[in-house]
Design a protein around this motif. Sequence first.
Motif, short mmCIF file in Angstrom:
data_model
loop_
_atom_site.label_atom_id
_atom_site.label_comp_id
_atom_site.label_asym_id
_atom_site.label_seq_id
_atom_site.Cartn_x
_atom_site.Cartn_y
_atom_site.Cartn_z
N LEU A 3 -6.33 4.72 -14.46
CA LEU A 3 -6.84 3.41 -14.88
C LEU A 3 -8.34 3.31 -14.60
N MET A 4 -8.76 3.75 -13.45
CA MET A 4 -10.16 3.62 -13.07
C MET A 4 -11.08 4.59 -13.81
N SER A 5 -10.53 5.66 -14.35
CA SER A 5 -11.37 6.63 -15.03
C SER A 5 -11.46 6.38 -16.54
N LYS A 52 0.84 -1.20 0.00
CA LYS A 52 0.00 0.00 0.00
C LYS A 52 0.87 1.25 0.00
N GLY A 53 1.97 1.21 0.72
CA GLY A 53 2.87 2.35 0.78
C GLY A 53 3.54 2.67 -0.55
N ARG A 54 3.61 1.68 -1.44
CA ARG A 54 4.25 1.88 -2.74
C ARG A 54 3.23 2.15 -3.85
N ALA A 55 1.97 2.26 -3.48
CA ALA A 55 0.92 2.43 -4.49
C ALA A 55 1.07 3.74 -5.24
N ASP A 56 0.79 3.69 -6.53
CA ASP A 56 0.79 4.88 -7.38
C ASP A 56 -0.68 5.27 -7.59
N TRP A 57 -1.18 6.13 -6.71
CA TRP A 57 -2.60 6.47 -6.73
C TRP A 57 -2.99 7.25 -7.98
#
Length: 93
Positions: A67-69, A56-61
Motif C-alpha cells: 500500500l505504501m509503495s 499491532k500483533g495482527r498487522a499484515d506488514w
Amino acid sequence: MKTKVSAYALRLPASLKAEAERLAAEDGASLNQFVSTAVAEKVSALRTARYFADRKGRADWAAFDRLMSRDTGEPPRAGDEIPEEYARSKKKP
C-alpha cells in the motif's frame, strides 16, 4: 438503572491525599469523585494500550508495504512520513 457501588478503604500517604483533595476542590469535585475518575482514566489507558498492542500483533506488514509503495495518491502530510528506522530496515543490503 442504578450502578452498583463498592466501598474500598484506600491508604494514601498524607501528602498525596492532601494534593488530591486540593486538586479535587479546584475541579469542584469530591475526593471520592476525583479518585474514581483517576482510576477510570487509568483503566481506560491500560485497555487502550492492550487494544493497540493486540492490533499491532495482527498487522499484515506485507500489505502495508504494498500500500505504501503505490505510485498513486498524495504524498504523506507532515508528521505522517514512514519512520527512518522502518525505511532503513526494509532497504536491501
